[in-house]
Motif scaffolding. Sequence first.
Motif, PDB file in Angstrom:
ATOM      1  N   SER A  18       8.947   5.295   7.696  1.00  0.00           N
ATOM      2  CA  SER A  18       9.570   4.108   7.098  1.00  0.00           C
ATOM      3  C   SER A  18      10.786   3.757   7.940  1.00  0.00           C
ATOM      4  O   SER A  18      11.272   4.585   8.726  1.00  0.00           O
ATOM      5  CB  SER A  18       9.966   4.359   5.642  1.00  0.00           C
ATOM      6  N   ARG A  64      -3.377   0.396  -3.008  1.00  0.00           N
ATOM      7  CA  ARG A  64      -2.555   1.224  -3.890  1.00  0.00           C
ATOM      8  C   ARG A  64      -1.881   0.412  -4.987  1.00  0.00           C
ATOM      9  O   ARG A  64      -1.694   0.901  -6.109  1.00  0.00           O
ATOM     10  CB  ARG A  64      -1.551   2.042  -3.078  1.00  0.00           C
ATOM     11  N   GLU A  65      -1.520  -0.847  -4.696  1.00  0.00           N
ATOM     12  CA  GLU A  65      -0.897  -1.654  -5.740  1.00  0.00           C
ATOM     13  C   GLU A  65      -1.923  -2.107  -6.770  1.00  0.00           C
ATOM     14  O   GLU A  65      -1.616  -2.194  -7.963  1.00  0.00           O
ATOM     15  CB  GLU A  65      -0.149  -2.828  -5.099  1.00  0.00           C
ATOM     16  N   GLU A  80       5.858   1.084   5.085  1.00  0.00           N
ATOM     17  CA  GLU A  80       5.330   0.870   6.427  1.00  0.00           C
ATOM     18  C   GLU A  80       6.086  -0.173   7.232  1.00  0.00           C
ATOM     19  O   GLU A  80       5.926  -0.233   8.449  1.00  0.00           O
ATOM     20  CB  GLU A  80       3.852   0.453   6.362  1.00  0.00           C
ATOM     21  N   CYS A 107      13.980  -5.028   1.033  1.00  0.00           N
ATOM     22  CA  CYS A 107      14.692  -3.805   0.663  1.00  0.00           C
ATOM     23  C   CYS A 107      16.036  -4.076  -0.005  1.00  0.00           C
ATOM     24  O   CYS A 107      16.576  -3.199  -0.680  1.00  0.00           O
ATOM     25  CB  CYS A 107      14.896  -2.922   1.891  1.00  0.00           C
ATOM     26  N   ARG A 136       8.210  -2.138   1.299  1.00  0.00           N
ATOM     27  CA  ARG A 136       7.136  -1.154   1.441  1.00  0.00           C
ATOM     28  C   ARG A 136       7.457  -0.225   2.605  1.00  0.00           C
ATOM     29  O   ARG A 136       8.037  -0.657   3.608  1.00  0.00           O
ATOM     30  CB  ARG A 136       5.799  -1.861   1.670  1.00  0.00           C
ATOM     31  N   TRP A 178      -1.834  -1.478   1.399  1.00  0.00           N
ATOM     32  CA  TRP A 178      -0.913  -2.027   0.392  1.00  0.00           C
ATOM     33  C   TRP A 178      -1.668  -2.526  -0.827  1.00  0.00           C
ATOM     34  O   TRP A 178      -1.337  -2.194  -1.965  1.00  0.00           O
ATOM     35  CB  TRP A 178      -0.128  -3.207   0.993  1.00  0.00           C
TER      36      TRP A 178
END
Length: 413
Positions: free
Chosen positions: A294, A174-175, A223, A228, A221, A171
């Motif tokens: 996901s 990539r962020e 994973e 959400c 995310r 996480w």
Amino acid sequence: MGTGPIRTALKVDFNKPAQEQPYLHNRWHPDIPTVGKITPGEVVKVECLDWTGGQIQNNDCADDVKDCDLTQPHYLSGPFEIEGADPGDVLVVEIQDVQPFEDRPWGFTAVFDKKNGGGFLDAHYPQPAKAIWDFEGIFCSSRHIPHVRFPGLIHPGIMGCAPSTEVLVEWNRRESELVSMNTLDRVVAELPQPKNAHAGSAPEDLKAKICREGARTIPGRPEHGGNCDIKNLSRGSKTYLPVHVPGAKFSVGDLHFSQGDGEISFCGAIEMAGIITFKFELMKGGIQELEMKSPIFIPGPVEPHFSPGRMLTFEGFSVDEAGKQHYMDVTVAYRQTCLRVIEYLKRFGYSGEQIYLLLSCAPVQGHVAGIVDIPNACTTMGIPMDIFDFDISPGAPVLKLDMGSCAYTSGKK
């Protein structure tokens, strides 16, 4: 079949700052200590503060929105150890009920300052505004957005299991990469922030590590789900969450009385403190069995119903406000859809901010209508006409009613 009272697995304290409550946390990290154990098949109640930890008050001024400290949210209840959960399993989360506290039958929706959170339409509405909503059973209404009343589809904005060390590293990798490549005049990701990080009951040495490494709760995310903001994760729904650490370390928070598709104003749901009732089950080895990348979910049977013939629906395309053509840009299209609704409803006397708040939290239906006809994606938003106590249909008389005002900051005129 019930065999006795439902156990309350976690209680919050409204007389103590959220930062001082050891059964809350506001970062994702595998080392945050658990607050208790839940057995698969057991039904439990979990109490939650609102996502800000009580920073927003039931009043007629939006100074609290302007001054809201966004290094703190989201305050989550947990994490809980789910007995027998192992990495590779899937945790099945059945939401049996969500309710506000009996002595706190209200919630809030807000537009955040463009420089402090912003929102989907912050180029058009850059300054803070707020609406307080009063709950009457399944219905809500607001003194700040009059002539509107609707049933809420109550749900949690955040549910998730703790990331493993490997997932957390991914996480942050990539962020961080996204931030380093950013050329936009806005924040594109919130990286780990030690300021106001809360690691539950972790001792000081472990807390320092968690605060330094812990992922912010701002985005969902793939994973693990997380934030959400899916309005259909309501009563009776089942969500299938991947397990990455022993015991799963499940957490929940950010309860919503109602929300529209997109939660467009950033603090766009009707945010509330409340109590959520769960039952958990385990699918051993479920990640491999489901080939899960996901979370997935099955909506519950409870949802407000509005006749399709009573939905006034607006369209938007991948052409922005300046007339620039974009290629299949769904974000541009949905922004245009929202602006079309605001322009239409302003004719009745509402301010732009009032409608912006309303579209964020009312049971509107947002859809991607077409993503194949180059160069324009097409999106729609359906507005239930029956949430208003006057006729908003095309061709009806345009009544200029007393629409009052949402709450603004003390310095705004």
